[in-house]
Design a protein around this motif. Structure first.
Motif, PDB file in Angstrom:
ATOM      1  N   THR B 213       0.832  -1.224   0.004  1.00 24.02           N
ATOM      2  CA  THR B 213       0.008  -0.051  -0.001  1.00 24.02           C
ATOM      3  C   THR B 213       0.976   1.505   0.002  1.00 24.02           C
ATOM      4  O   THR B 213       0.402   2.263  -0.576  1.00 24.02           O
ATOM      5  CB  THR B 213      -1.006   0.116   1.221  1.00 24.02           C
ATOM      6  OG1 THR B 213      -0.006  -0.056   2.516  1.00 24.02           O
ATOM      7  CG2 THR B 213      -1.700  -1.124   1.216  1.00 24.02           C
TER       8      THR B 213
ATOM      9  N   ALA C 184     -12.274  12.868  -2.410  1.00 21.59           N
ATOM     10  CA  ALA C 184     -11.272  11.908  -2.207  1.00 21.59           C
ATOM     11  C   ALA C 184     -11.865  10.984  -1.085  1.00 21.59           C
ATOM     12  O   ALA C 184     -11.980  11.627   0.041  1.00 21.59           O
ATOM     13  CB  ALA C 184     -10.113  12.536  -2.003  1.00 21.59           C
ATOM     14  N   PRO C 187      -7.579   6.900   1.686  1.00 23.60           N
ATOM     15  CA  PRO C 187      -6.766   6.077   0.740  1.00 23.60           C
ATOM     16  C   PRO C 187      -6.531   4.539   1.382  1.00 23.60           C
ATOM     17  O   PRO C 187      -6.382   4.462   2.348  1.00 23.60           O
ATOM     18  CB  PRO C 187      -5.349   6.829   0.639  1.00 23.60           C
ATOM     19  CG  PRO C 187      -5.266   7.531   1.928  1.00 23.60           C
ATOM     20  CD  PRO C 187      -6.658   7.849   2.386  1.00 23.60           C
ATOM     21  N   LEU C 190      -0.686   4.629  -1.027  1.00 25.75           N
ATOM     22  CA  LEU C 190      -0.053   5.670  -1.210  1.00 25.75           C
ATOM     23  C   LEU C 190       1.153   5.405  -2.001  1.00 25.75           C
ATOM     24  O   LEU C 190       2.046   4.755  -1.661  1.00 25.75           O
ATOM     25  CB  LEU C 190       0.352   6.332   0.020  1.00 25.75           C
ATOM     26  CG  LEU C 190       0.729   7.716   0.089  1.00 25.75           C
ATOM     27  CD1 LEU C 190      -0.344   8.691  -0.648  1.00 25.75           C
ATOM     28  CD2 LEU C 190       1.406   8.194   1.334  1.00 25.75           C
ATOM     29  N   ALA C 266      -2.361   9.042  -4.131  1.00 27.23           N
ATOM     30  CA  ALA C 266      -3.142   8.268  -3.384  1.00 27.23           C
ATOM     31  C   ALA C 266      -4.094   7.521  -3.898  1.00 27.23           C
ATOM     32  O   ALA C 266      -4.759   7.719  -5.197  1.00 27.23           O
ATOM     33  CB  ALA C 266      -3.876   9.133  -2.377  1.00 27.23           C
ATOM     34  N   LEU C 267      -4.504   6.190  -3.536  1.00 29.68           N
ATOM     35  CA  LEU C 267      -5.103   5.379  -4.349  1.00 29.68           C
ATOM     36  C   LEU C 267      -6.364   4.701  -3.259  1.00 29.68           C
ATOM     37  O   LEU C 267      -5.992   4.316  -2.235  1.00 29.68           O
ATOM     38  CB  LEU C 267      -4.542   4.124  -4.609  1.00 29.68           C
ATOM     39  CG  LEU C 267      -4.935   3.263  -5.484  1.00 29.68           C
ATOM     40  CD1 LEU C 267      -5.171   3.901  -6.928  1.00 29.68           C
ATOM     41  CD2 LEU C 267      -4.299   1.785  -5.583  1.00 29.68           C
ATOM     42  N   ASP C 268      -7.430   4.409  -3.798  1.00 30.48           N
ATOM     43  CA  ASP C 268      -8.366   3.780  -2.968  1.00 30.48           C
ATOM     44  C   ASP C 268      -9.073   2.646  -3.860  1.00 30.48           C
ATOM     45  O   ASP C 268      -9.457   2.774  -5.115  1.00 30.48           O
ATOM     46  CB  ASP C 268      -9.870   4.620  -2.628  1.00 30.48           C
ATOM     47  CG  ASP C 268     -10.716   3.622  -2.096  1.00 30.48           C
ATOM     48  OD1 ASP C 268     -10.646   3.096  -0.974  1.00 30.48           O
ATOM     49  OD2 ASP C 268     -12.011   3.826  -2.705  1.00 30.48           O
ATOM     50  N   TYR C 284     -11.596   1.198  -8.503  1.00 33.72           N
ATOM     51  CA  TYR C 284     -10.247   2.001  -8.191  1.00 33.72           C
ATOM     52  C   TYR C 284     -10.386   3.310  -8.495  1.00 33.72           C
ATOM     53  O   TYR C 284     -10.775   3.634  -9.535  1.00 33.72           O
ATOM     54  CB  TYR C 284      -8.896   1.279  -8.452  1.00 33.72           C
ATOM     55  CG  TYR C 284      -8.755   1.128  -9.805  1.00 33.72           C
ATOM     56  CD1 TYR C 284      -8.942  -0.223 -10.368  1.00 33.72           C
ATOM     57  CD2 TYR C 284      -8.089   2.180 -10.663  1.00 33.72           C
ATOM     58  CE1 TYR C 284      -8.617  -0.344 -11.890  1.00 33.72           C
ATOM     59  CE2 TYR C 284      -7.712   1.954 -11.931  1.00 33.72           C
ATOM     60  CZ  TYR C 284      -8.143   0.734 -12.346  1.00 33.72           C
ATOM     61  OH  TYR C 284      -8.052   0.410 -13.816  1.00 33.72           O
ATOM     62  N   ALA C 286      -7.611   7.194  -8.187  1.00 31.08           N
ATOM     63  CA  ALA C 286      -6.269   7.463  -7.563  1.00 31.08           C
ATOM     64  C   ALA C 286      -6.438   9.118  -7.820  1.00 31.08           C
ATOM     65  O   ALA C 286      -6.867   9.664  -8.648  1.00 31.08           O
ATOM     66  CB  ALA C 286      -4.982   7.046  -8.498  1.00 31.08           C
ATOM     67  N   PRO C 289      -2.781  13.459  -2.988  1.00 37.52           N
ATOM     68  CA  PRO C 289      -3.213  13.731  -1.953  1.00 37.52           C
ATOM     69  C   PRO C 289      -2.968  15.171  -1.672  1.00 37.52           C
ATOM     70  O   PRO C 289      -3.781  15.826  -0.432  1.00 37.52           O
ATOM     71  CB  PRO C 289      -2.281  13.024  -1.165  1.00 37.52           C
ATOM     72  CG  PRO C 289      -1.389  12.443  -1.775  1.00 37.52           C
ATOM     73  CD  PRO C 289      -1.800  12.573  -3.373  1.00 37.52           C
TER      74      PRO C 289
END
Lengths: 445, 474, 303
Positions: B213, C184, C187, C190, C266-268, C284, C286, C289
């Motif tokens: 991550t 956003a 996350p 990162l 930043a990614l979720d 997903y 991105a 941040p």
């Protein structure tokens, strides 16, 4: 060995020191396992029955015994047996006979008197004669050179020349174990005691507790007791745990991190020894602290901490020990006192009071522990080369180091040897006594 | 079977799989095991007991142990243990320990530490690594060997140095060096060297981020802390209690037989006996600053990087008796769990929230049957998020498969002698610290309501893992 | 689709030559003002028996965070087919300038795994020329089969925009699509992208487009700094979805704000499972941040 002693012990340094009249300390003979008890023949002077019995006993030890001096023969030791003195006049003959052999003493030789305690004398004449030995021996010790020492054995009522502890003390004084003990008279207070099966392992099978064992004299005691065959419980404050662990691992003992001034210290020591080693035979009260200050500048904190650790803790632990079922089999206690407690030392009123207290405690505890067949004694070290004394100012240190008959400081091992002896069954007939390990300090008592 | 002095009773019949019921339905398995199953499941196993422990004080990174290697510290902790229990020249059944931050030269770290210690050189050893759970996992693994009769005695441990952490050469330099080593001719060597670029000479600093991550552990916990709505005040209070409890334990001499000083350090350097809620409240947040909610995690309610080592002596009852050693506590059972933190399904450090319900269910216990809770304080938020999850009805129903919330713990039983927030957390050393501490507490407590006092250990670990265990007073 | 026979190339074209040729074509058109028309070429290009280089594959897998397995990552196959796709767009009868085209989105259907030992037939074509509020867009389609006319294992559709190019007869969309407001989430990962991220991906993908390589080369093409390859970002996101996606899946990505290097991204990733706990899809997104601007988003779904 200090650098000065190394320098004047050989070669050019030795010649220069001699010409300048400088102190000439020698390298003392110290005990090594397997070493002969004494180096050279042993001359036994004295014509009493006690002297004869002693001579035959020592013959059985495979010593080279002389009842009469052989001219020009280098002697390892002279034993002057004076156990039947009735009047000071009786001193002259045996003493002068021994005197004729003094020049034949080898380096690191021993002169040992065997006489009786003045306190038990029945007449003023006997008392005078017996007390005379005291002055004689102390003076003679100061005349001996080249690492030779003079010590006396005093026989109390109930002890004679071949009592176990007489022989034990004789062995100790003859050997390298007593290298830094000089000018001392040690009383054999009873016929109790037992000589070891194996003289190299006099503490075999014993479980011993040593307090303050993390460094210095305490660590040396641990090593010496281990060498003599004891299983060890080593105690020191938690803060010294790292050094304690190192010593414990060296002597195959167990480390017990414990502040001996805690109320439950005695019980925890017993519990630990019994749980881990199955028994408890010997307790060496070595832990001690100094908080030096002239009395005029003394504060309660300095005074109380010294009292708490040096004497109050010992009193409390001894009380628990004496009440314990587990401290009943020839129990022995040896405390470390100090020559400061005998002769005094500037800036050490608190310390000297605590160490004087140790000697008082030992004397008064002797009958109590004697009831269980045990013994209690103290060893009073003089100037010992430790990390603590290494921090003294140079001039003070040099003075303290040289102002004794052996003209050098003692080693921690010298104190440890005396303690190991007093902790052994061979010293079972010695109790309530204080043995100084000070090279016969010139000042004070 | 035992090859040591005394022959140990071996398993008399084949054992049912110890993992039965653990993973049948993943994390929904809690509560589905029959109460008391464990006792019936392994009737033939003997007990593994905790004899005692030893650790060195934990130092703050860059402090007293800056120049000490993992091997130095582990050896020091071992030597203190050996001295405490008189194990000089003893051939221990097996020694297992590990480090999270480990140099490649330390491939045989534990064995090397054994060789440098006062133990018999014939003592075998192996390294284990399960991030922050390393120490507890060595205890569980070795205890199982003892229970099976494979060994009679064991030393579990862990060590970590964030001061002496390995620094790797860059990937570019590493590849060139490896190719150079493989090259046989001069032209091949020159060709390999020609690929070297100036930037390749810069070293790769160690990275505490999760590999999958890129988020640091603190950033991960900040997400979890926010998810469970843990307040700044609650975190600071937990941190304050940790310091107070640890300081009180030191004052009471509790650590006198658990700790050996090292390098002049006599107490955990991170301990602040005089800390207060007011002082903690002045600290600025360091994690979770970019989240929508208020940032609550400070240096005061998070564990700092720490150096240290710990060891635990384990034995069969017979071995402890034969060596006149105490038997403080029994290692009853352990459980590991892991969560899918990568996509945020659960927080990185929330695995114990699943492991504990499974472990207690397997042993027929509830939270009320536990007398001491030792929940590793990676962050105050970790402990509080775990407790919040257990108290949450929906979490209990949907994630643990229970009828409702898992339960509430009595806070007066939590980390009563302090934990990682005060002591510090040298990753692999924390398990040994907790096991030895808890074993001593259980021994002192003895019996509770006619049964042995019982303690629960919960340790979260990187990679979304958690290892938990039950100990009982012997 | 197209009825015409594919043009079969003897080997995979060289991307660097294509870029040079594209630059020359662009210059020629600028000077001569020549125009090739408003229709896409109908013919497709094909290369047969293509095989992945295993060392290159390993480097690619490591760079994007995949385990170095024997299966080609879906993004790697895109890179494998990319020169062939470029060759179609580089044809003289291709109506749009190749250089400066913007990758808008990408869709992949991976119907079966492809292993590095397998020889592949790759065919590419362009289609679906249409208007965009900022220019003209089209789709590049690539099909990857097992050599010898097997079934399609991998199908990729890449949408490109020729910004500011408006061809006669192609209308702009009536309502310009307004991007939905983006908030956003927290996350789940990162990424720290170094300044050399573009060069590193160029090395494993072969795509040495100057806008990815350095500040200077990017500036030469009007960018303020170099930007990360879109397919690098999307491939990392795909790798982050993890092994749950299995061997057969669809994968799409829409690119929004470019990622200027160096950058923190930043990614979720949020994952949906069916009632049995089996993986169904992962979505997903991105973003930066720092600014909160969305860089890209997409999804991976079970087939």
């Amino acid at each position: 060995m200090d650098k000065y002693t190394q320098l004047v012990s050989r070669g050019l340094g030795k010649d220069i020191a001699k010409k300048l009249g400088l102190p000439q300390p020698v390298v003392l003979r110290r005990h090594e396992p397997g070493q002969p008890l004494v180096q050279g023949p042993v001359l036994i002077q004295g014509s009493t029955a006690g002297a004869d019995e002693l001579a035959s006993t020592l013959l059985a030890w495979n010593l080279d015994i002389r009842r009469h001096a052989v001219p020009k023969e280098k002697l390892g030791a002279i034993i002057l047996v004076l156990d039947e003195l009735a009047h000071p006049d009786d001193l002259e003959k045996p003493v002068l006979a021994a005197a004729a052999s003094l020049r034949d003493l080898a380096p690191n030789a021993r002169v040992i008197t065997v006489s009786r305690t003045a306190a038990s004398a029945s007449t003023p004449e006997i008392a005078a004669a017996r007390q005379g030995v005291d002055g004689l021996l102390r003076s003679l010790a100061k005349e001996l050179r080249a690492g030779a020492t003079g010590n006396g054995i005093l026989l109390a009522d109930g002890a004679d020349t071949t009592s176990p502890s007489t022989l034990g003390a004789l062995r100790f004084f003859l050997s390298g174990r007593s290298a830094y003990v000089d000018g001392q008279l040690l009383a054999v207070t009873s016929g109790a005691g037992q000589l070891p099966d194996d003289p190299e392992k006099p503490l075999a099978g014993k479980v011993a507790v040593v307090t303050g064992a993390a460094r210095g004299i305490g660590a040396a005691i641990a090593r010496t007791l281990y060498r003599d065959g004891a299983a060890l419980v080593l105690v020191d404050v938690p803060a010294a745990g790292d050094h304690l662990a190192a010593v414990a691992n060296e002597v195959r003992g167990t480390a017990l991190q414990l502040d001996i001034s805690r109320a439950d210290a005695g019980q925890r020591i017993i519990d630990h020894a019994v749980e881990r080693h199955g028994r408890l035979d010997l307790v060496i009260h070595n832990a001690g602290i100094t908080r030096d200050k002239l009395l005029a500048n003394m504060d309660a904190g300095r005074w109380n901490s010294v009292t708490a650790v040096n004497i109050a803790a010992q009193l409390r632990i001894n009380e628990v020990l004496l009440a314990s079922e587990h401290f009943r089999s020839a129990p022995r206690i040896v405390s470390v006192a100090s020559t400061s407690g005998i002769a005094g030392n500037r800036g050490q009123t608190n310390y000297a009071a605590s160490k004087g207290g140790v000697m008082g405690m030992v004397r008064a505890t002797a009958p109590l522990i004697g009831a269980h067949g045990g013994s209690i004694n103290a060893v009073a070290p003089g100037f010992i080369e430790t990390e603590m004394t290494a921090r003294m100012p140079f001039v003070t240190r040099e003075a303290a180091r040289r102002l004794n008959s052996l003209q050098q400081g003692g080693q921690p091992e010298d104190v440890a040897e005396a303690i190991a002896f007093l902790a052994s069954d061979a010293a079972g007939g010695i109790s309530g006594e204080v043995l100084r390990v000070c090279g016969q300090q010139l000042v004070g008592a | 079977m035992s090859i040591q002095g005394q022959s140990a009773p071996g398993p008399k019949e084949s054992s049912p799989s110890p993992s039965a019921g653990q993973n049948a339905a993943g994390q929904n398995a809690a509560g589905q095991n029959a109460a008391g199953q464990a006792a019936a499941a392994f009737p033939q196993l003997r007990k593994a007991v905790v004899v005692g422990g030893n650790r060195i004080p934990f130092a703050r990174t860059g402090g007293a142990y800056t120049k000490s290697s993992n091997q130095d510290m582990l050896t020091a902790a071992l030597d203190g243990l050996i001295a405490r229990f008189g194990l000089q020249d003893e051939r221990i059944g097996e020694v297992a320990a590990g480090a999270v931050l480990k140099h490649s030269r330390d491939f045989n770290l534990t064995r090397e530490a054994v060789l440098g210690s006062a133990l018999s050189a014939e003592t075998p050893a192996y390294d284990l690594q399960q991030a922050c759970a390393t120490g507890l996992e060595t205890v569980l693994g070795l205890a199982n060997k003892i229970r099976l009769g494979q060994i009679d005695s064991a030393i579990a441990g862990g060590v970590d140095s964030a001061s002496d952490a390995p620094i790797a050469v860059s990937e570019g330099l590493r590849e060139v060096l490896l190719d150079l080593n493989r090259a046989k001719t001069l032209p091949q060597r020159l060709q390999a060297l020609s690929r070297l670029r100036p930037k390749d000479l810069a070293p790769d600093a160690p990275n505490t981020g999760e590999p999958r991550t890129g988020l640091s552990m603190g950033e991960h916990q900040a997400l979890t802390t926010a998810q469970w709505k843990i307040t700044r005040e609650a975190q600071d209070e937990l941190a304050c209690n940790s310091h107070r409890n640890l300081a009180a334990a030191y004052d009471a001499g509790f650590f006198d037989d658990l700790l050996t000083p090292y390098r002049g350090l006599r107490k955990d350097a991170n301990l602040r006996p005089d800390t207060s809620l007011e002082k903690l409240a002045t600290l600025k947040p360091v994690f979770g600053k970019n989240l929508g909610s208020e940032a609550t995690m400070t240096a005061g309610n998070s564990t700092p990087l720490t150096d240290g080592a710990s060891t635990v002596l384990l034995a069969s009852e017979e071995w402890a008796d034969a060596h006149d050693l105490p038997k403080l506590a029994t290692v009853v059972d352990g459980e590991a769990a892991a969560v899918d933190f990568v996509h945020g399904k659960d927080g990185l450090l929330m695995a114990p929230a699943f492991a504990v319900p499974r472990l207690l269910a397997r042993n027929g216990l509830t939270l009320e049957d536990i007398d001491f809770f030792e929940i590793h304080e990676a962050f105050a938020g970790t402990v509080l998020s775990t407790l919040a999850a257990w108290e949450d009805e929906e979490f209990g129903r949907t994630r643990l498969g229970l009828d409702g919330a898992f339960g509430i713990i009595d806070r007066s039983k939590l980390n009563v002698n302090g934990s990682s927030l005060a002591a510090g957390h040298p990753f692999a050393a924390t398990g040994g610290r907790i096991v030895a501490t808890l074993a001593k507490m259980l021994h002192a407590r003895g019996q509770v309501d006619g049964r042995p006092a019982r303690g629960l250990i919960s340790i979260c670990a990187a990679g979304g893992q958690g290892v938990v265990a039950i100990l009982e007073a012997h | 689709m197209t009825a015409s026979q594919p043009v079969i190339l003897g080997e995979m074209p060289s991307l660097s030559k294509l870029y040079v040729n594209a630059a020359a074509t662009a210059a020629r058109r600028r000077v001569l003002g020549t125009h090739t028309g408003t229709e896409l070429p109908e013919c497709s290009h094909e290369v047969r028996g293509v095989q992945a280089d295993v060392a290159n594959l390993t480097a690619y897998q490591h760079l994007i965070g995949e385990t170095a397995s024997d299966v080609l990552p879906a993004g790697f196959i895109h890179a494998l087919a990319f020169p062939l796709a470029m060759s179609v767009m580089n044809r003289d009868d291709f109506p749009l300038p190749l250089l400066g085209m913007i990758h808008l989105s990408n869709k992949v259907v991976q119907s079966a795994p492809v292993r590095f030992t397998e020889a592949l037939d790759i065919r590419t074509r362009v289609e679906n020329l249409r208007g965009h509020r900022a220019g003209t867009q089209l789709d590049v389609v690539a099909e990857v089969r097992e050599a010898g006319d097997g079934a399609i294992r991998w199908l990729g559709v890449s949408s490109y925009l020729a910004k500011g190019v408006f061809l006669p007869g192609i209308d702009k969309p009536s309502a310009p699509s307004v991007p939905a407001a983006f908030t956003a989430p927290d996350p789940t990962a990162l990424w720290q992208l170094g300044v050399d991220t573009g060069r590193a991906y160029a090395a494993v993908s072969g795509d040495f487009n100057p806008i990815h390589l350095s500040v200077l080369t990017a500036k030469a093409l009007g960018m303020r700094r170099s930007i990360a390859h879109g397919m690098y970002l999307a491939s990392r996101a795909l790798a982050d979805v993890g092994a749950a996606k299995g061997d057969a899946f669809s994968w799409d990505v829409s690119f929004e704000a470019p990622v200027f290097l160096p950058a923190r991204v930043a990614l979720d990733i949020s994952t949906a499972q069916d009632g049995d706990g089996a993986w169904q899809r992962s979505d997903y997104a991105a973003w930066s941040p720092h600014s909160g601007r969305k860089h890209f988003s997409g999804s991976v779904a079970a087939l």
